[in-house]
Design a protein around this motif. Structure first.
Motif, short mmCIF file in Angstrom:
data_model
loop_
_atom_site.label_atom_id
_atom_site.label_comp_id
_atom_site.label_asym_id
_atom_site.label_seq_id
_atom_site.Cartn_x
_atom_site.Cartn_y
_atom_site.Cartn_z
N LEU A 138 0.84 -1.20 0.00
CA LEU A 138 0.00 0.00 0.00
C LEU A 138 0.88 1.26 0.00
CD1 LEU A 138 -2.79 1.37 0.19
CD2 LEU A 138 -2.62 1.18 2.68
N CYS A 139 1.93 1.22 0.81
CA CYS A 139 2.83 2.38 0.87
C CYS A 139 3.42 2.69 -0.50
CB CYS A 139 3.97 2.12 1.87
SG CYS A 139 3.42 2.18 3.59
N TYR A 140 3.77 1.64 -1.24
CA TYR A 140 4.31 1.86 -2.59
C TYR A 140 3.32 2.64 -3.45
CZ TYR A 140 6.02 1.10 -7.28
OH TYR A 140 6.44 1.32 -8.56
N ASP A 141 2.07 2.22 -3.44
CA ASP A 141 1.06 2.91 -4.23
C ASP A 141 0.87 4.35 -3.76
OD1 ASP A 141 0.69 0.67 -5.71
OD2 ASP A 141 -1.36 0.26 -5.07
N VAL A 142 0.89 4.53 -2.44
CA VAL A 142 0.75 5.87 -1.88
C VAL A 142 1.88 6.77 -2.38
CG1 VAL A 142 0.90 7.18 0.28
CG2 VAL A 142 -0.58 5.18 0.15
N LYS A 143 3.07 6.20 -2.38
CA LYS A 143 4.23 6.97 -2.86
C LYS A 143 4.04 7.39 -4.32
CE LYS A 143 9.20 6.87 -3.42
NZ LYS A 143 9.91 7.56 -2.32
N GLN A 144 3.58 6.47 -5.16
CA GLN A 144 3.37 6.77 -6.58
C GLN A 144 2.33 7.87 -6.74
OE1 GLN A 144 5.46 5.25 -8.73
NE2 GLN A 144 6.22 4.34 -6.82
N ILE A 145 1.24 7.75 -5.98
CA ILE A 145 0.16 8.72 -6.10
C ILE A 145 0.63 10.10 -5.67
CG2 ILE A 145 -2.02 9.40 -5.00
CD1 ILE A 145 -2.81 6.39 -5.15
N LYS A 146 1.35 10.16 -4.57
CA LYS A 146 1.84 11.46 -4.10
C LYS A 146 2.85 12.05 -5.08
CE LYS A 146 2.22 12.59 0.10
NZ LYS A 146 2.62 12.78 1.52
N GLU A 201 0.92 13.48 -7.99
CA GLU A 201 0.27 14.74 -7.60
C GLU A 201 1.27 15.90 -7.62
OE1 GLU A 201 -1.53 14.16 -3.80
OE2 GLU A 201 -3.25 13.13 -4.66
N GLU A 226 2.12 16.94 -11.06
CA GLU A 226 1.02 17.70 -11.64
C GLU A 226 1.07 19.16 -11.20
OE1 GLU A 226 -3.29 16.62 -11.03
OE2 GLU A 226 -2.53 14.80 -11.98
N LEU A 267 12.08 2.81 -2.64
CA LEU A 267 11.02 2.45 -3.58
C LEU A 267 9.68 2.28 -2.88
CD1 LEU A 267 12.99 -0.10 -5.70
CD2 LEU A 267 11.58 1.71 -6.69
N LEU A 268 9.72 1.70 -1.69
CA LEU A 268 8.48 1.40 -0.97
C LEU A 268 7.94 2.61 -0.21
CD1 LEU A 268 9.32 -2.15 0.41
CD2 LEU A 268 7.60 -1.58 -1.30
N PHE A 277 5.16 8.87 5.89
CA PHE A 277 3.73 9.06 5.65
C PHE A 277 3.00 9.17 6.99
CE2 PHE A 277 4.51 6.38 1.65
CZ PHE A 277 4.68 7.51 0.87
N HIS A 337 -6.79 -0.66 -1.05
CA HIS A 337 -6.37 -2.06 -0.96
C HIS A 337 -7.32 -2.80 -0.02
CE1 HIS A 337 -1.97 -1.83 -2.46
NE2 HIS A 337 -2.70 -0.94 -3.07
#
Lengths: 231, 231
Positions: free
Chosen positions: A206-214, A217, A220, B77-78, B84, B195
């Motif tokens: 989940l943290c990985y996805d959070v990192k990508q999303i942030k 953003e 952007e 990466l993670l 966070f 998730h």
DNA sequence: TAGATTGTTAATCGATTAACAATC
DNA sequence: TAGATTGTTAATCGATTAACAATC
């Protein structure tokens, strides 16, 4: 016998089919075809037909699938009709959550006993059970032919408890200790299925996805500002 | 940018590498090669090299991998180094388990607040936090730039809470409600990763294995008896 | 330099999708 | 019978493994 002809990926998907078919029964649907189920579940119709075909043809050409029939078959495959017995070991908050939860009865499993090692907790009442002493776990499981143990003890005790549950003849262990149990390394090869739910690993995913999303953003925002400064 | 060049299966495996590398650091290992890590983890050396190569060559021919360096890269990466922030929503036993757990701090995430909707629980102390009112969740998350929410509310409230958390700008939701959230169906398309950990599904997968094991045992017993009666 | 081990390419394996003949 | 939809086969896609040249 034919157990291992069914690909593991298909078996993994069974509970989800089970869930959607139950939903269809609840709303009174008698029949469903692969195209409609595909739209509901967000998987391809091809995959549904392929998956179902492993179990010997649930459906009927030109008609589709009989919801109740398929649901019943999947229940059977999953052992939901077998009335397995279960215990929870470790009565901290996570163990209590399972004791209170309807997850067992909802799937035809009977919760039989709760165990803990702490003298403060042994003997107390939780969810209608009197908590038993963890030292008696093995004899209890053997005597009562317990099938499933949910393990929520501290990580350092995990291997010990798993070994003891295996030797007590338990067929399945749901391991929430965040301790990876390697069969043949940590414990001898055994006729017990140990399913470890590694919450830490999932959290990091989940943290990985959070990192990508942030990061997206931020990029952007920068773009917007960068665009402005070009004027 | 290059985010989606890395296959999802590789990303899923990152936390496990993270775990084993940390273990190596703890026991003082400076270097490791793919063959040795392969033996430790029970995956092929090929896969390890393949996986690591996606991140641009962690290793050195003839030497292997520098444990600390690779560990650091994977942490990065993670998002483990990003500090966070998180909240837990729903203070029943499962929520309490997370409030008490070290899972956040262990992975560089700061737990900031706990929420519940029940007047009996709001205002009480759990794990050093005063439980806040769920009605204030959105404003709190927005004002405090919360990145992650762990959701353990009753299933029927799940969709509502997910929607509100999305609109409050939370980047990741760890959904324990056993309610499947389909982005684009149940909630609008969003910049939030949801998730869902479907405990029921996992439980049924365990039941399937239990059924197989019990069937195999029964067959074994029958065979023994059958063999005897042939004399 | 010689030895070791990676990074990468090609080969294999398995899972998903597409297509369609079988059949209700 | 005609129409619909399965079950199954073949084609595609993706992931894993094997092999080896590159290189430290």
């Amino acid at each position: 016998m034919d157990g291992q002809l069914i690909p593991a990926v298909t078996l993994k998907r069974l509970p989800r089919y089970h869930r959607y078919l139950r939903e269809l029964i609840c709303v009174g649907e008698r029949r469903i075809n692969s195209a409609a189920l595909s739209r509901m579940m967000g998987v391809s119709a091809s995959q549904i037909r392929q998956d179902f075909s492993y179990f010997g043809g649930f459906g009927q050409q030109g008609y589709g699938y009989n919801v109740k029939y398929v649901y019943g078959k999947i229940c059977e495959l999953l052992g939901v009709t077998d009335m397995f017995t279960a215990v929870v070991v470790g009565m901290d908050n996570l163990g209590r959550a399972f004791a209170d939860d309807k997850i067992f009865e909802k799937h035809g499993v009977e919760l039989r006993a709760l165990f803990d090692a702490s003298p403060d907790i042994i003997g107390s009442e939780i969810a209608g059970f009197t908590v038993l002493c963890a030292a008696d776990m093995e004899s209890y499981c053997r005597d009562n032919k317990i099938d499933i143990a949910v393990l929520t003890v501290p990580r350092r005790d995990a291997v010990d408890y798993v070994k003891r549950l295996c030797s007590a003849g338990v067929a399945g262990i749901w391991n929430f200790t965040d301790c990876e149990i390697k069969v043949g390394v940590d414990i001898p090869k055994t006729k017990t299925a140990v399913h470890t739910l590694h919450l830490s690993d999932m959290f990091l995913n989940l943290c990985y996805d959070v990192k990508q999303i942030k990061a997206a953003e931020k990029a952007e925002n920068k773009e917007m500002k960068g665009g402005g400064s070009l004027i």
